[in-house]
Write an enzyme that holds these catalytic residues in place. Structure first.
Site, PDB file in Angstrom:
ATOM      1  N   VAL A 118       0.856  -1.189   0.000  1.00 42.53           N
ATOM      2  CA  VAL A 118       0.000   0.000   0.000  1.00 42.53           C
ATOM      3  C   VAL A 118       0.894   1.242   0.000  1.00 42.53           C
ATOM      4  O   VAL A 118       2.047   1.189   0.430  1.00 42.53           O
ATOM      5  CB  VAL A 118      -0.954   0.032   1.227  1.00 42.53           C
ATOM      6  CG1 VAL A 118      -1.963  -1.114   1.164  1.00 42.53           C
ATOM      7  CG2 VAL A 118      -0.180  -0.030   2.531  1.00 42.53           C
ATOM      8  N   CYS A 174       5.832   8.819  -9.782  1.00 43.76           N
ATOM      9  CA  CYS A 174       5.073   9.094  -8.572  1.00 43.76           C
ATOM     10  C   CYS A 174       4.974  10.609  -8.388  1.00 43.76           C
ATOM     11  O   CYS A 174       5.935  11.331  -8.626  1.00 43.76           O
ATOM     12  CB  CYS A 174       5.832   8.460  -7.422  1.00 43.76           C
ATOM     13  SG  CYS A 174       5.382   9.064  -5.833  1.00 43.76           S
ATOM     14  N   THR A 176       3.484  11.831  -5.386  1.00 38.19           N
ATOM     15  CA  THR A 176       3.096  12.002  -3.976  1.00 38.19           C
ATOM     16  C   THR A 176       3.764  13.211  -3.332  1.00 38.19           C
ATOM     17  O   THR A 176       3.123  13.993  -2.624  1.00 38.19           O
ATOM     18  CB  THR A 176       3.437  10.722  -3.179  1.00 38.19           C
ATOM     19  OG1 THR A 176       2.682   9.654  -3.724  1.00 38.19           O
ATOM     20  CG2 THR A 176       3.113  10.860  -1.705  1.00 38.19           C
ATOM     21  N   ASP A 207      12.635   0.496  -2.578  1.00 41.30           N
ATOM     22  CA  ASP A 207      11.641   0.552  -3.654  1.00 41.30           C
ATOM     23  C   ASP A 207      11.514   1.956  -4.232  1.00 41.30           C
ATOM     24  O   ASP A 207      11.014   2.860  -3.574  1.00 41.30           O
ATOM     25  CB  ASP A 207      10.287   0.077  -3.105  1.00 41.30           C
ATOM     26  CG  ASP A 207       9.176   0.215  -4.132  1.00 41.30           C
ATOM     27  OD1 ASP A 207       9.481   0.269  -5.340  1.00 41.30           O
ATOM     28  OD2 ASP A 207       8.004   0.279  -3.714  1.00 41.30           O
ATOM     29  N   ARG A 270      -9.922  10.306  -2.971  1.00 45.03           N
ATOM     30  CA  ARG A 270      -8.924   9.413  -3.538  1.00 45.03           C
ATOM     31  C   ARG A 270      -8.206  10.135  -4.674  1.00 45.03           C
ATOM     32  O   ARG A 270      -8.669  10.189  -5.792  1.00 45.03           O
ATOM     33  CB  ARG A 270      -9.631   8.175  -4.054  1.00 45.03           C
ATOM     34  CG  ARG A 270      -8.666   7.138  -4.512  1.00 45.03           C
ATOM     35  CD  ARG A 270      -9.387   5.866  -4.872  1.00 45.03           C
ATOM     36  NE  ARG A 270      -8.557   4.749  -4.538  1.00 45.03           N
ATOM     37  CZ  ARG A 270      -9.008   3.620  -4.051  1.00 45.03           C
ATOM     38  NH1 ARG A 270     -10.277   3.465  -3.822  1.00 45.03           N
ATOM     39  NH2 ARG A 270      -8.184   2.639  -3.812  1.00 45.03           N
TER      40      ARG A 270
END
Ligand code: 5GP
Length: 331
Positions: A118, A174, A176, A207, A270
């Site tokens: 997650v 990504c 984020t 990762d 989301r």
């Protein structure tokens, strides 16, 4: 509010200093590692590089190519939902979300590694899911992530995880860090989590954030037991995607592309935290794998590490003042 003053580093903030060495050839370097996992008590031997569980790179063809080099493939999550038989054999790490725990339990014996993946490994539901997984499959090698700090690494290991996946925000596709301001420089995250995990005889995966073989070397030198890569493997024959004008699409698993492919409902809370890029088509992945392995071998020779295992002991990092100038693909 408080601020931590000590500097945290990314791969691009360091280089590894060369050292005198008695190694004469890069082919003298032993590249395989053998690990025994703390809870499962299982042993694994191989080349500890993993293909990320992203739609484009976590494919059966990628598994076939990586298997030739004893590397691990993490299948894209839709295989767990729709086609659990697509991945057979060794060196497979099947991970899913918290909702997927029942399916993982049912099929766990098919794969060497199973796990929960997650974006935010800090929630209580992740800890509960690890406990449940460990309770149901006591001898499975369990991977859990993602986290970036020692405290959570230890907590997840104590809850039953064998391997902790480390990285919040460094991925090539990504967003984020841009979208939320959340993250942790990856080299420091790897060092701190490796230290915490190794103290409990557990392991970590670095990762995300590796843009070339030099970054993979830095991850191993920082203490990573495994290194997971997505972007480096994008754009090859083994990827899921079409070649158009010499380019292939590569997208994050929290991107608009992934959400629409898998019909993830857009709810207000989301957010999209991934992007879609085009990367140059690079032909068979074998060439890239050979390139990565030769980079690691060469690095070991530079620092006098006879085995990949010794790389972190032999490495001394020096800080550099590079700016972050890696541009990945084209938007
Ligand atoms: P890369 O090797 O491409 O730099 O990083 C791969 C990693 O990026 C994956 O293993 C996963 O942890 C992370 N990742 C993949 N897709 C997304 C996404 O859409 N959003 C975020 N935040 N991370 C992603």
């Amino acid at each position: 509010m408080r601020i931590e003053d000590d500097i945290k580093l990314d791969y691009s903030d360091v280089l590894i200093r060369p050292k005198r060495s008695t190694l004469t050839s890069r082919y003298d370097v032993d590249m395989t590692r053998t690990y025994k996992f703390v809870h499962s008590e299982k042993e694994w031997t191989g080349m500890p590089i993993m293909a990320a569980n992203m739609d484009t790179v976590g494919t059966p063809d990628m598994h076939k190519a990586l298997s030739e080099y004893d590397m691990i493939t993490c299948p894209a999550r839709h295989y767990l939902k729709n086609d659990v038989t697509a991945f057979r054999g060794k060196n497979i790490c099947m991970m899913g979300g918290i909702d997927d725990v029942p399916a993982i339990i049912t099929h766990n014996t098919k794969w060497d590694f199973i796990g929960i993946d997650v974006a935010n490994g800090y929630t209580i539901s992740v800890i509960d899911a690890v406990k449940s997984l460990r309770h149901h499959v006591s001898d499975a090698t369990i991977v859990v992530g993602n986290v970036v700090t020692a405290d959570m690494t230890q907590e997840l290991i104590l809850a039953g995880a064998d391997i902790i996946k480390v990285g919040v925000g460094p991925g090539s596709v990504c967003t984020t860090r841009l979208k939320t301001g959340i993250g942790y420089p990856q080299l420091s995250a790897v060092m701190e989590c490796a230290d915490a995990a190794h103290g409990l005889n557990a392991h970590i995966i670095a990762d995300g954030g590796c843009t070339n073989s030099g970054d993979i070397v830095k991850a191993f030198a920082a203490g990573a037991d495994f290194v997971m890569i997505g972007g480096i493997l994008a754009g090859h024959d083994e990827c899921d995607g079409v070649i158009k004008n010499g380019m292939m699409e590569f997208y994050g698993m929290a991107s608009e592309s992934a959400m629409s492919r898998h019909n993830v409902p857009h709810r207000e809370y989301r957010g999209v935290e991934g992007k879609t890029v085009k990367v140059p088509y690079k032909g068979p992945v074998k060439n890239t794998l050979i390139d990565i392995l030769s980079g690691i071998r060469s690095a070991c020779t530079y620092v006098g590490a006879k085995r990949l295992k010794s790389l972190s002991k032999c490495a001394t990092f020096v800080r550099v003042n590079n700016t972050h100038n890696t541009i990945f693909g084209e938007e």
